[in-house]
Design an enzyme around this catalytic site. Structure first.
Site, PDB file in Angstrom:
ATOM      1  N   HIS A  24      15.368  14.235  16.676  1.00  0.00           N
ATOM      2  CA  HIS A  24      15.320  13.194  15.636  1.00  0.00           C
ATOM      3  C   HIS A  24      14.889  13.838  14.327  1.00  0.00           C
ATOM      4  O   HIS A  24      13.894  14.597  14.302  1.00  0.00           O
ATOM      5  CB  HIS A  24      14.304  12.112  16.012  1.00  0.00           C
ATOM      6  N   ASN A  26      13.324  12.772  11.585  1.00  0.00           N
ATOM      7  CA  ASN A  26      11.940  12.592  11.131  1.00  0.00           C
ATOM      8  C   ASN A  26      10.905  12.991  12.173  1.00  0.00           C
ATOM      9  O   ASN A  26       9.715  13.056  11.870  1.00  0.00           O
ATOM     10  CB  ASN A  26      11.716  11.156  10.643  1.00  0.00           C
ATOM     11  N   THR A 106      19.454  10.497  13.404  1.00  0.00           N
ATOM     12  CA  THR A 106      18.549   9.824  12.485  1.00  0.00           C
ATOM     13  C   THR A 106      18.964   8.372  12.299  1.00  0.00           C
ATOM     14  O   THR A 106      20.133   8.024  12.464  1.00  0.00           O
ATOM     15  CB  THR A 106      18.481  10.569  11.128  1.00  0.00           C
ATOM     16  N   THR A 107      17.975   7.543  11.947  1.00  0.00           N
ATOM     17  CA  THR A 107      18.203   6.100  11.764  1.00  0.00           C
ATOM     18  C   THR A 107      18.495   5.818  10.297  1.00  0.00           C
ATOM     19  O   THR A 107      17.605   5.997   9.455  1.00  0.00           O
ATOM     20  CB  THR A 107      16.921   5.316  12.174  1.00  0.00           C
ATOM     21  N   PRO A 108      19.723   5.410   9.950  1.00  0.00           N
ATOM     22  CA  PRO A 108      19.997   5.060   8.550  1.00  0.00           C
ATOM     23  C   PRO A 108      19.086   3.922   8.112  1.00  0.00           C
ATOM     24  O   PRO A 108      18.862   2.971   8.863  1.00  0.00           O
ATOM     25  CB  PRO A 108      21.465   4.616   8.583  1.00  0.00           C
ATOM     26  N   LYS A 109      18.519   4.082   6.895  1.00  0.00           N
ATOM     27  CA  LYS A 109      17.491   3.122   6.450  1.00  0.00           C
ATOM     28  C   LYS A 109      17.828   2.493   5.112  1.00  0.00           C
ATOM     29  O   LYS A 109      18.331   3.171   4.219  1.00  0.00           O
ATOM     30  CB  LYS A 109      16.142   3.840   6.338  1.00  0.00           C
ATOM     31  N   GLY A 180      13.891   4.339  19.371  1.00  0.00           N
ATOM     32  CA  GLY A 180      12.801   3.501  18.882  1.00  0.00           C
ATOM     33  C   GLY A 180      11.880   3.117  20.024  1.00  0.00           C
ATOM     34  O   GLY A 180      12.111   3.489  21.181  1.00  0.00           O
ATOM     35  N   GLU A 210      12.406   5.155  29.311  1.00  0.00           N
ATOM     36  CA  GLU A 210      11.139   5.760  28.833  1.00  0.00           C
ATOM     37  C   GLU A 210       9.945   4.965  29.336  1.00  0.00           C
ATOM     38  O   GLU A 210       8.824   5.471  29.375  1.00  0.00           O
ATOM     39  CB  GLU A 210      11.114   5.802  27.308  1.00  0.00           C
ATOM     40  N   ASP A 286      11.427  15.817  19.399  1.00  0.00           N
ATOM     41  CA  ASP A 286      10.730  15.764  18.108  1.00  0.00           C
ATOM     42  C   ASP A 286       9.891  17.037  17.956  1.00  0.00           C
ATOM     43  O   ASP A 286       8.663  17.007  18.155  1.00  0.00           O
ATOM     44  CB  ASP A 286       9.800  14.540  18.078  1.00  0.00           C
TER      45      ASP A 286
HETATM   46  P1  IMP Z   1      14.486   9.151  12.291  1.00  0.00           P
HETATM   47  O1  IMP Z   1      15.474   8.301  13.017  1.00  0.00           O
HETATM   48  O2  IMP Z   1      15.067  10.359  11.636  1.00  0.00           O
HETATM   49  O3  IMP Z   1      13.631   8.329  11.342  1.00  0.00           O
HETATM   50  O4  IMP Z   1      13.502   9.785  13.396  1.00  0.00           O
HETATM   51  C1  IMP Z   1      12.334   9.150  13.875  1.00  0.00           C
HETATM   52  C2  IMP Z   1      12.681   7.964  14.754  1.00  0.00           C
HETATM   53  O5  IMP Z   1      13.332   8.411  15.959  1.00  0.00           O
HETATM   54  C3  IMP Z   1      11.465   7.200  15.247  1.00  0.00           C
HETATM   55  O6  IMP Z   1      11.001   6.271  14.313  1.00  0.00           O
HETATM   56  C4  IMP Z   1      12.016   6.528  16.504  1.00  0.00           C
HETATM   57  O7  IMP Z   1      12.748   5.380  16.161  1.00  0.00           O
HETATM   58  C5  IMP Z   1      12.998   7.562  17.040  1.00  0.00           C
HETATM   59  N1  IMP Z   1      12.375   8.393  18.100  1.00  0.00           N
HETATM   60  C6  IMP Z   1      11.835   9.603  17.989  1.00  0.00           C
HETATM   61  N2  IMP Z   1      11.362  10.027  19.174  1.00  0.00           N
HETATM   62  C7  IMP Z   1      11.624   9.056  20.043  1.00  0.00           C
HETATM   63  C8  IMP Z   1      11.383   8.912  21.451  1.00  0.00           C
HETATM   64  O8  IMP Z   1      10.808   9.762  22.144  1.00  0.00           O
HETATM   65  N3  IMP Z   1      11.791   7.745  22.004  1.00  0.00           N
HETATM   66  C9  IMP Z   1      12.422   6.764  21.289  1.00  0.00           C
HETATM   67  N4  IMP Z   1      12.674   6.883  19.987  1.00  0.00           N
HETATM   68  C10 IMP Z   1      12.270   8.006  19.372  1.00  0.00           C
HETATM   69 ZN    ZN Z   2      14.431  10.856  21.439  1.00  0.00          ZN
END
Ligand code: IMP
Ligand code: ZN
Length: 353
Positions: A24, A26, A106-109, A180, A210, A286
């Site tokens: 991920h 972030n 990554t999660t588009p925001k 998430g 999970e 991560d």
């Molecule tokens: P982003 O999507 O680039 O902001 O990366 C961080 C996001 O990835 C977090 O806010 C979670 O939504 C998701 N994420 C990261 N690690 C995990 C995990 O182990 N399980 C579920 N979601 C995760």
């Molecule tokens: Zn993950």
């Protein structure tokens, strides 16, 4: 896990060309960057610096604490420049440890306060690796767009449509993820978006199991995504269904132990998956949050499974077939893998008594 075997495996695992299929953006942020951004934001009161430091310094934190940290990261990664900077640093770090291909998710925001839309967020991500820098000549970057479990059906569909549109425009988007906090949200909320993704030809790599949620796990397995992440908390029935399905599993050892999802690496279910010849790929999840690297994860896996060096190489190479890379790129990666492996991998006493 034998610490000596782990150390013995490290040089090969560092030298190996590797593919990262579950990271991920972030969650891969450098700690130094995170602390620097947090210090800036603590001045305007947006985050509590001591709180952030205390969570970062904890070696093990539960899944809820991990998601608290993601919440804090969200507060400091709000504008386009920061998103571009983090992406650039993350890709530089991956390239530096001999990762030749990454599927970064990554999660588009949306952030109306700074004029950020899901699309402009993704453009900021892409600006982080579409550069002429030397490091980027050595790594292929592909993107997976994540749906956050807190999102509505409409927001999830917006992400899928964005992925489809941007892929049509030639952007490096290869799939869709569902991630998430697993304690939040219901499968049925996301099913319409995931079904649409499938109709649009976007492969799915979904987080699964999970937490203990047999009903959801069953629905996900029945849906048969292209890949699954984690699959830690499965009852016997779902476990047998997983094995029968042959759906490849993204294994994130340190992440699962750090979040207390599994007790220790030696007791991790990937041992059973490997022995059953189930397709698996070693990933970090991560690396910034869990202070790990893909090389380290391979060394952990190799020492746990008691692998000889040829088996480690085989495991790493199989990731090419499990990736969402286009067929031509898969061919290139096979060639690159064979070439750089022959050139770089030292012959090691791994597996020797
Ligand atoms: P982003 O999507 O680039 O902001 O990366 C961080 C996001 O990835 C977090 O806010 C979670 O939504 C998701 N994420 C990261 N690690 C995990 C995990 O182990 N399980 C579920 N979601 C995760
Ligand atoms: Zn993950």
């Amino acid at each position: 896990m034998d610490p000596e075997a782990f150390v013995a495996h490290l040089p090969l695992c560092r030298a190996l060309p590797k593919l990262e299929l579950h990271a991920h953006l972030n969650g891969s942020i450098r700690s130094s960057t995170l602390l620097e951004l947090a210090a800036e934001h603590s001045q305007n009161g947006a985050v509590s610096y001591p709180e952030l430091v205390s969570i970062i310094e904890k070696e093990k934190r539960s899944l809820p604490e991990t998601f608290k940290l993601f919440g804090l990261i969200r507060l400091v990664t709000t504008n386009h420049q920061v998103v571009t900077r983090i992406t650039r640093e993350v890709i530089e770090d991956f390239a530096a440890e001999n990762i030749i291909y990454v599927e970064l998710r990554t999660t588009p925001k949306n952030n109306p306060a700074v004029g950020m839309t899901k699309r402009s967020y993704m453009e900021a991500v892409m600006a982080g690796f579409n550069t002429d820098s030397i490091a980027f000549n050595r790594i292929y970057v592909r993107l997976i767009l994540s749906i956050d479990r807190r999102e509505t059906t409409e927001a999830a569909i917006e992400t899928v449509r964005l992925a489809f549109d941007m892929r049509q425009e030639g952007c490096e988007i290869v799939g869709i993820d569902l991630s998430g906090d697993p304690a939040i949200g219901e499968w049925k909320t996301f099913l319409p978006a995931l079904t649409l993704a499938r109709e649009m030809g976007l492969p799915l790599a979904l987080h699964c199991g999970e937490v203990h949620n047999p009903e959801e796990v069953k629905s996900i397995l029945d849906f048969h995504p292209e890949r699954l992440g984690h699959v830690c908390c499965l009852d016997d029935l779902e476990w047998q269904a997983l094995l029968a399905s042959k759906i490849p599993v993204e294994v994130c050892l340190t992440s699962n132990v750090a979040t207390l999802t599994v007790p220790c690496v030696a007791d991790h279910h990937f041992v059973e998956l490997y022995k059953a010849k189930h397709p698996i790929v070693i990933c970090t999840d991560d690396p910034g949050i869990f202070c790990t690297t893909l090389s380290r994860e391979y060394a952990l896996a190799a020492s746990c499974l008691d692998l000889v060096s040829e088996e480690v190489v085989k495991l790493a190479k199989e990731a090419i077939n499990l990736s969402f890379a286009e067929p031509q790129l898969k061919q290139t990666l096979h060639q690159l893998f064979d070439f750089s492996h022959l050139k770089q991998a030292p012959s090691l006493p791994i597996g020797a008594p």
